[in-house]
Design an enzyme around this catalytic site. Structure first.
Site, PDB file in Angstrom:
ATOM      1  N   HIS A   1       0.734  -1.058   0.157  1.00 10.29           N
ATOM      2  CA  HIS A   1      -0.120   0.064   0.029  1.00 10.29           C
ATOM      3  C   HIS A   1       0.854   0.962   0.105  1.00 10.29           C
ATOM      4  O   HIS A   1       0.151   2.419  -0.329  1.00 10.29           O
ATOM      5  CB  HIS A   1      -0.782  -0.096   1.149  1.00 10.29           C
ATOM      6  CG  HIS A   1      -2.227   0.788   1.201  1.00 10.29           C
ATOM      7  ND1 HIS A   1      -2.463   1.780   0.180  1.00 10.29           N
ATOM      8  CD2 HIS A   1      -3.479   0.589   1.481  1.00 10.29           C
ATOM      9  CE1 HIS A   1      -3.494   2.351   0.166  1.00 10.29           C
ATOM     10  NE2 HIS A   1      -4.199   1.419   0.940  1.00 10.29           N
TER      11      HIS A   1
ATOM     12  N   THR B   1      -5.162  10.397   0.245  1.00 10.92           N
ATOM     13  CA  THR B   1      -6.821  10.304   0.826  1.00 10.92           C
ATOM     14  C   THR B   1      -7.032  11.295   1.787  1.00 10.92           C
ATOM     15  O   THR B   1      -5.977  11.666   2.329  1.00 10.92           O
ATOM     16  CB  THR B   1      -6.838   8.810   1.322  1.00 10.92           C
ATOM     17  OG1 THR B   1      -5.944   8.624   2.322  1.00 10.92           O
ATOM     18  CG2 THR B   1      -6.656   7.899   0.323  1.00 10.92           C
TER      19      THR B   1
ATOM     20  N   TYR C   1     -13.634   5.070  10.962  1.00  7.65           N
ATOM     21  CA  TYR C   1     -12.747   5.655   9.905  1.00  7.65           C
ATOM     22  C   TYR C   1     -13.258   5.130   8.511  1.00  7.65           C
ATOM     23  O   TYR C   1     -13.421   3.728   8.338  1.00  7.65           O
ATOM     24  CB  TYR C   1     -11.260   4.970  10.105  1.00  7.65           C
ATOM     25  CG  TYR C   1     -10.365   5.655   9.176  1.00  7.65           C
ATOM     26  CD1 TYR C   1      -9.359   6.475   9.486  1.00  7.65           C
ATOM     27  CD2 TYR C   1     -10.274   5.246   7.803  1.00  7.65           C
ATOM     28  CE1 TYR C   1      -8.367   6.825   8.482  1.00  7.65           C
ATOM     29  CE2 TYR C   1      -9.373   5.568   6.979  1.00  7.65           C
ATOM     30  CZ  TYR C   1      -8.265   6.340   7.282  1.00  7.65           C
ATOM     31  OH  TYR C   1      -7.363   6.694   6.175  1.00  7.65           O
TER      32      TYR C   1
END
Length: 671
Positions: free
Chosen positions: A385, A512, A499
């Site tokens: 990621h 993000t 979240y």
């Protein structure tokens, strides 16, 4: 909530403090000029599409990610804290916010704006965000890497492992070729497709200079998205280093890495001229690898990618010192990693465990992505990621699914090319000394112990989905998020930090932003449904649902436009550390730690190509909630460790959705 905002609720996974992001990708499969066979036989083999507009045409003129006003960030932060704190705690947090806003926070904010003006080529969050990911020392397995699994090929006989692996591999390399040739359709969200998603618009916009092209698209309500992460999809690996990892990319290399039973194989998928090798040759080489009956190594090297990053960095140096540099270089620079598993998938839970972590033997978790194909043709992508977010991965995923199913490179009756695969395929061997063997054994023991603690389960709520909720003028995402709040309150009696990630890819080098779904509105509504049902009329409950939906839409819209509070506060904290300041009191407040201990970490993912997606919780006492609101059903795939009961949580989610639907349908709600 506008369609652009819905499209941007996309990402993937973030680290322990900052849970992963999900995706609500709405890019139509097949948007793109000249896709498939229509572009000619040669293009059909080499390219997915031939876009009239160059891939990165809009990149230079993308707007920059805004830095929110400090007073707005403080207000948003306090609004998110309100449902989590009692009155005394909230007053203390409010006072710390006031002190920060008028003191050190004001100074840091001014410095952040000045720094941003000096770095107009990027965004204020990009550097700190890379640092945050690459400096994290936890294992990337479960803590960072998520997975997305493909739907089966609609033609059942194409789901044979060898056929599907060949077709997915060739389509993935076609994507690489199309991307690097600048022929991949730019990632654009079309708010008015009749005007902008047309050949006429493409022919005109390609003539507009790149420095102005974004504005030309904006005039017809089209929003180009940042594509700066795409180049890391291929030939890329996260290299473990002491203290902070590095991202490595070598676009010159032409070979594929294949893992089978923990053994490593490489062969070229691009020829000397950079063209894709014949599909029949890829077919032959994969058949050869699948026929190799070599047992798994006694000490599978792959386990090292599951280790603590500092531990792995030390063992990697040991590997290099032991003469494994050339073999490791082949692994690091491979186009991507194809994992051929030796067993079929039994059910959705088995699918999630296999694609999220597997047994550790047949994955190289450091690669930008692992393309996994099981014995029965079930396939998925597990991705690292740090290099990027779900926008790039989902685009790749969608295009590869479409190409491999609509323009497959090989058919079930196809014969592999008559080539000598024993010469073309190189099996990699590694020299392991006692220290390395001990390191692998320790990594395996830790991996096995951790994986045994992870529980995953899923539900499908079949009474309705997106269409039903939109008829009642409710945001489908807001209702899904509310059901998680109601479920947690029913199961554990409290409202906790939640979240949901939202992409800021509408801006240059955006990453993000966080949507904070737990609000005073969801808390009030949850308590009405769970604790005070008899005190509220159906009309009152409907009004509360509408309030939750309206507020959630506002939060999501703000996040997509870079107007959340999480990234701004993160950047200010990062800057304070860089300038040598003592950690400001705001960040020492227990309430700040609590809101960043995300017990409900959620991400949404809906695409015609996706079967199911998933990830682990980001805290030991949390849930990892992957979900999708489809036209006529809602799916949830949830994970937890022993501190939480995932099955009971899903039962409560199902109950919450049922209660909401009862109210909307005018039926009595059972307590």
């Amino acid at each position: 909530m506008g369609p652009l905002v819905a499209r941007l609720r996309l990402g993937a996974r973030a680290p322990p403090l900052w849970p992963r992001d999900g995706g609500c990708g709405r890019r139509r499969l097949g948007a793109g000029a000249g896709a498939g066979a229509g572009a000619g036989a040669e293009a059909g083999r080499q390219y997915l599409q031939r876009s009239v507009v160059p891939t990165l045409h809009f990149q230079p003129s993308l707007p920059r990610l805004p830095i929110p006003k400090l007073e707005d960030t403080m207000k948003r932060y306090l609004s998110a804290q309100r449902p989590l704190l009692d009155d005394g705690q909230f007053r203390r947090t409010e006072q710390l916010c006031r002190t920060f806003e008028s003191g050190l926070g004001k100074e840091l904010h001014a410095q952040l704006i000045a720094q941003d003006k000096q770095n107009k080529h990027t965004s204020y969050i990009s550097g700190p965000w890379f640092d945050m990911y690459l400096s994290a020392r936890d294992s990337i397995v479960l803590n960072f890497n998520p997975f997305m699994s493909f739907n089966p090929d609609p033609k059942p006989d194409y789901n044979d492992q060898l056929i599907r692996a060949t077709n997915l591999t060739v389509s993935a390399v076609r994507f690489l070729k199309t991307l690097r040739a600048g022929l991949l359709e730019p990632e654009v969200f079309h708010l008015n497709p009749a005007k902008s998603d047309t050949d006429t618009f493409r022919r005109i916009i390609r003539l507009v200079p790149s420095s102005l092209s974004w504005y030309g698209a904006y005039l017809v309500n089209a929003y180009p998205l940042d594509m700066s992460q795409y180049f890391r999809l291929f030939n890329s690996t996260r290299l473990p280093k002491p203290g902070r990892d590095e991202l490595f990319t070598d676009e010159k290399e032409k070979h594929l890495l294949v893992l089978r039973n923990g053994n490593f194989y490489v062969f070229d998928v691009l020829d000397r001229d950079g063209n894709i090798v014949e599909a029949a040759e890829v077919h032959a080489h994969l058949k050869y690898i699948l026929s190799d009956s070599s047992p798994a190594p006694e000490f599978p090297l792959t386990y090292l990618t599951t280790e603590n990053r500092d531990t792995w960095a030390g063992l990697r140096q040991e590997l290099l010192n032991s003469g494994n540099g050339e073999a490791l270089g082949k692994v690091d620079s491979a186009v991507f990693c194809l994992c051929l598993d030796g067993f079929p998938i039994t059910d959705l839970v088995h699918l999630s465990h296999t694609m999220l972590h597997g047994d550790g033997v047949n994955r190289w978790f450091d690669k930008s992505f692992n393309l996994i194909v099981a014995k029965d043709g079930n396939a998925a992508v597990n991705f690292e990621h740090s290099w990027g977010d779900g926008v790039a991965v989902l685009r790749f995923f969608n295009e590869v699914f479409k190409d491999s199913t609509q323009s497959p490179a090989v058919a079930p009756q196809a014969r592999p090319a008559p080539v000598d695969s024993s010469r073309a395929v190189q099996k990699l061997h590694f020299r392991l000394n006692d220290a390395l063997k001990a390191g692998i054994a320790k990594a395996k023991a830790q991996f096995d112990a951790t994986m045994q603690t992870l529980k995953i389960d899923s539900i499908q709520f079949q009474r309705g989905g997106k269409e039903f909720l939109k008829k009642h003028k409710l945001s489908p995402d807001a209702v899904a998020q509310l059901s998680f709040q109601m479920a947690f309150l029913r199961q554990y009696g409290q409202t906790v930090a939640t979240y949901e990630s939202c992409s800021t890819a509408a801006f240059k080098h955006g990453r993000t932003e966080t949507v904070r779904p737990a609000s005073v509105f969801t808390k009030q509504c949850s308590e009405a449904f769970v604790r005070e049902l008899s005190r509220n009329s159906p009309e009152q409950l409907k009004e509360m649902l509408a309030q939750c939906s309206k507020y959630h839409n506002q939060l999501t819209k703000e996040a997509a436009m870079g107007q959340g509070f999480d990234r701004h506060l993160f950047a200010l904290r990062y800057l304070a550390a860089a300038k040598g300041h003592k950690l400001p009191e705001l960040y020492q407040d227990p309430a700040y730690g609590q809101i960043n201990h995300n017990i409900l970490s959620t991400s949404t993912l809906t695409s015609p190509a996706v079967n199911i997606g998933g990830f682990a919780p980001v805290v030991p006492d949390g849930f990892g909630v992957g979900y999708g609101v489809h036209d006529d059903w809602i799916g949830c795939n949830v994970s937890s460790y022993p501190a939480r009961d995932v099955r009971e949580f899903l039962r409560c989610v199902n109950k919450a959705l049922g209660d909401i639907f009862d109210v909307l349908e005018g039926k009595p709600v059972r307590s």
